[in-house]
Design a protein around this motif. Sequence first.
Motif, mmCIF file in Angstrom:
data_model
loop_
_atom_site.group_PDB
_atom_site.id
_atom_site.type_symbol
_atom_site.label_atom_id
_atom_site.label_comp_id
_atom_site.label_asym_id
_atom_site.label_seq_id
_atom_site.Cartn_x
_atom_site.Cartn_y
_atom_site.Cartn_z
ATOM 1 N N GLY A 41 1.041 -5.946 6.867
ATOM 2 C CA GLY A 41 -0.414 -5.917 6.885
ATOM 3 C C GLY A 41 -0.982 -6.782 5.784
ATOM 4 O O GLY A 41 -0.308 -7.679 5.249
ATOM 5 N N LYS A 42 -2.216 -6.489 5.431
ATOM 6 C CA LYS A 42 -2.928 -7.300 4.432
ATOM 7 C C LYS A 42 -2.184 -7.341 3.099
ATOM 8 O O LYS A 42 -2.011 -8.405 2.501
ATOM 9 N N ASN A 43 -1.740 -6.180 2.629
ATOM 10 C CA ASN A 43 -1.108 -6.136 1.312
ATOM 11 C C ASN A 43 0.241 -6.849 1.285
ATOM 12 O O ASN A 43 0.545 -7.558 0.325
ATOM 13 N N SER A 44 1.046 -6.683 2.323
ATOM 14 C CA SER A 44 2.337 -7.374 2.331
ATOM 15 C C SER A 44 2.131 -8.892 2.347
ATOM 16 O O SER A 44 2.881 -9.640 1.713
ATOM 17 N N THR A 45 1.098 -9.335 3.046
ATOM 18 C CA THR A 45 0.800 -10.776 3.092
ATOM 19 C C THR A 45 0.353 -11.280 1.730
ATOM 20 O O THR A 45 0.830 -12.320 1.238
ATOM 21 N N LEU A 46 -0.562 -10.549 1.086
ATOM 22 C CA LEU A 46 -1.054 -10.955 -0.231
ATOM 23 C C LEU A 46 0.059 -10.977 -1.269
ATOM 24 O O LEU A 46 0.084 -11.842 -2.149
ATOM 25 N N LEU A 47 1.003 -10.045 -1.148
ATOM 26 C CA LEU A 47 2.063 -9.906 -2.146
ATOM 27 C C LEU A 47 3.309 -10.727 -1.817
ATOM 28 O O LEU A 47 4.240 -10.783 -2.614
ATOM 29 N N LEU A 102 1.257 11.152 2.963
ATOM 30 C CA LEU A 102 -0.030 11.839 3.110
ATOM 31 C C LEU A 102 -0.989 11.528 1.969
ATOM 32 O O LEU A 102 -2.200 11.713 2.101
ATOM 33 N N ILE A 103 -0.441 11.071 0.851
ATOM 34 C CA ILE A 103 -1.248 10.934 -0.368
ATOM 35 C C ILE A 103 -1.528 9.479 -0.731
ATOM 36 O O ILE A 103 -2.617 9.130 -1.176
ATOM 37 N N LEU A 104 -0.532 8.609 -0.538
ATOM 38 C CA LEU A 104 -0.602 7.239 -1.044
ATOM 39 C C LEU A 104 -0.628 6.217 0.093
ATOM 40 O O LEU A 104 -0.208 6.516 1.211
ATOM 41 N N THR A 105 -1.103 5.013 -0.208
ATOM 42 C CA THR A 105 -1.121 3.923 0.769
ATOM 43 C C THR A 105 -0.449 2.684 0.169
ATOM 44 O O THR A 105 -0.077 2.669 -1.009
ATOM 45 N N ASP A 106 -0.338 1.638 0.977
ATOM 46 C CA ASP A 106 0.317 0.419 0.492
ATOM 47 C C ASP A 106 -0.525 -0.340 -0.535
ATOM 48 O O ASP A 106 -0.072 -1.360 -1.073
ATOM 49 N N ASP A 107 -1.710 0.161 -0.875
ATOM 50 C CA ASP A 107 -2.452 -0.403 -2.008
ATOM 51 C C ASP A 107 -1.691 -0.189 -3.313
ATOM 52 O O ASP A 107 -1.940 -0.891 -4.304
ATOM 53 N N GLU A 108 -0.780 0.777 -3.311
ATOM 54 C CA GLU A 108 0.013 1.081 -4.508
ATOM 55 C C GLU A 108 0.986 -0.043 -4.874
ATOM 56 O O GLU A 108 1.520 -0.067 -5.983
ATOM 57 N N LEU A 109 1.243 -0.961 -3.957
ATOM 58 C CA LEU A 109 2.326 -1.923 -4.144
ATOM 59 C C LEU A 109 1.975 -3.098 -5.047
ATOM 60 O O LEU A 109 2.839 -3.909 -5.368
ATOM 61 N N HIS A 110 0.743 -3.205 -5.480
ATOM 62 C CA HIS A 110 0.314 -4.401 -6.216
ATOM 63 C C HIS A 110 0.975 -4.551 -7.584
ATOM 64 O O HIS A 110 0.943 -5.633 -8.158
ATOM 65 N N GLY A 111 1.572 -3.478 -8.085
ATOM 66 C CA GLY A 111 2.297 -3.609 -9.346
ATOM 67 C C GLY A 111 3.773 -3.909 -9.151
ATOM 68 O O GLY A 111 4.517 -4.039 -10.124
ATOM 69 N N PHE A 112 4.202 -4.048 -7.879
ATOM 70 C CA PHE A 112 5.610 -4.319 -7.544
ATOM 71 C C PHE A 112 6.552 -3.294 -8.183
ATOM 72 O O PHE A 112 7.676 -3.622 -8.570
ATOM 73 N N GLU A 113 6.092 -2.048 -8.315
ATOM 74 C CA GLU A 113 6.939 -0.998 -8.893
ATOM 75 C C GLU A 113 7.921 -0.497 -7.836
ATOM 76 O O GLU A 113 7.511 -0.056 -6.765
ATOM 77 N N ALA A 114 9.205 -0.535 -8.153
ATOM 78 C CA ALA A 114 10.225 -0.145 -7.183
ATOM 79 C C ALA A 114 10.180 1.346 -6.858
ATOM 80 O O ALA A 114 10.692 1.772 -5.816
ATOM 81 N N THR A 115 9.537 2.148 -7.726
ATOM 82 C CA THR A 115 9.387 3.570 -7.419
ATOM 83 C C THR A 115 8.517 3.776 -6.182
ATOM 84 O O THR A 115 8.562 4.836 -5.555
ATOM 85 N N LYS A 116 7.734 2.765 -5.815
ATOM 86 C CA LYS A 116 6.844 2.885 -4.648
ATOM 87 C C LYS A 116 7.518 2.384 -3.363
ATOM 88 O O LYS A 116 6.900 2.358 -2.304
ATOM 89 N N LYS A 117 8.789 1.997 -3.464
ATOM 90 C CA LYS A 117 9.511 1.500 -2.285
ATOM 91 C C LYS A 117 10.218 2.669 -1.604
ATOM 92 O O LYS A 117 11.164 3.247 -2.146
ATOM 93 N N VAL A 118 9.742 3.010 -0.411
ATOM 94 C CA VAL A 118 10.268 4.164 0.320
ATOM 95 C C VAL A 118 10.443 3.810 1.799
ATOM 96 O O VAL A 118 9.923 2.802 2.278
ATOM 97 N N THR A 119 11.192 4.655 2.494
ATOM 98 C CA THR A 119 11.380 4.532 3.945
ATOM 99 C C THR A 119 10.978 5.840 4.603
ATOM 100 O O THR A 119 11.522 6.879 4.241
ATOM 101 N N PRO A 120 10.031 5.821 5.571
ATOM 102 C CA PRO A 120 9.229 4.678 5.982
ATOM 103 C C PRO A 120 8.301 4.233 4.855
ATOM 104 O O PRO A 120 8.043 5.012 3.938
ATOM 105 N N PRO A 121 7.789 3.009 4.923
ATOM 106 C CA PRO A 121 6.961 2.508 3.818
ATOM 107 C C PRO A 121 5.601 3.185 3.766
ATOM 108 O O PRO A 121 5.152 3.801 4.745
ATOM 109 N N LEU A 122 4.956 3.096 2.615
ATOM 110 C CA LEU A 122 3.562 3.520 2.511
ATOM 111 C C LEU A 122 2.745 2.670 3.472
ATOM 112 O O LEU A 122 2.903 1.452 3.535
#
Length: 419
Positions: A195-201, A262-282
């Motif tokens: 989506g938008k965030n994966s493209t921007l990043l 339920l709580i977080l979205t892929d907007d969290e990925l902008h810091g490239f923190e590996a703790t936010k890498k999950v399956t399925p993705p945010l």
Amino acid sequence: MTTLLKSATIIDTSSRYHKQTKDILITNGCIAKIGNNIPTKANYEVLALDNLHVSPGWFDTSVSFGEPGYEERETLQHGVQVAAKSGFTHVAVNPNTNPVIDNKSAVEFLINKTNGAATTVLPIGALTQQSKGVEMSEMYDMQQSGAIAFGDYNAPVSNDNLLKIALLYAQNFDGLVLSFPKNNAIAGEGVANEGKNSTLLGLKGVPALAEELQISRDLFLLEYTGGKLHIPTISTAKSVQLIKEAKEKGLDVTCSVAVHNLILTDDELHGFEATKKVTPPLRTEEDKKALIQGVKEGVIDMITSDHNPIDIEHKKVEFSTAKDGTIGLESAFGALNTILDLETIVSCLSTNPRKRFNVELVSIKEGEKASLTIFNPNRSYTFSKQRIISTSKNSIFLGKKLKGKTYGIYNNNQLILNS
């Protein structure tokens, strides 16, 4: 042992004491009396805590520990302590170990190694041998040894006929089949929601379509074969709709969602923190809202922490190469309590998963076995490393505002408290 819980607010829609504040006397693992101002005796262990609440014990249907094979991530002995202090009386343990839990001996190892713990460990056997998706595992033998369901953790069954045969075969012993919703051909090497965030990043994307195609296939197969299917950790709005339609058709299907989706979205990925890498993705805000609505409407049956400890060598690396997964037991209640009411949380963490995975239902009534989660729903805080009990520290909720503290559990005639 006799334990007295003082002024406990009961959250249990199956009990006549629901939403009432009572004293609860527990003797030898059973609820002996529920009443007002039960007198204290010298030999009682008295629990009087701020804003004390109790509910039927929580059951997490997707927990990974490291042992056997990855003890540096989490041992079974330490893992059950983490679960107990996080409020979980029962955990279903995934087969993603080394060796994979795909035979009766491996199932018996998990049960025997955790025998006597306050938190009851319930093994999920691998659906296929070594979770490779090629040949079916010894499901019946594993069930006879204590496995409660069969699925390959975060590994989809790409062979349509294999899943068809598994659904047919499992009906001989009322087995529950799990099918992870991901089409690898579509997902490819994606590491984030497409989506938008994966493209921007500049990150390779995992389309929502990869999940939805697999769910559509699984539901077609279930309609053909009959049997019982559970789809773990869905993450998209369309997935909710597909499962809703299948239930309306009368198919025997349930599903879960991970707390973080339920709580977080892929907007969290902008810091490239590996703790936010999950399956399925945010996923997106739209997906998140649909998932929450799916929980409230009962389309999504249960919520899981999807607790998956990863050692620092595989997590504190570049985002694209880091292993997927987050720990979640410690933060599960505090996160859910920011978006859902207590009745819904207890339903999705206790009643519904117990029914689906054929685990004993419990109620807060006199004469019943005491399997209780003890908590305070009103304490707000920022989740920090100091609050992590797990050996691995890969929490997606670090730095997040949470609400609600788990005091611990009473289960298997043991009181375990979170210091």
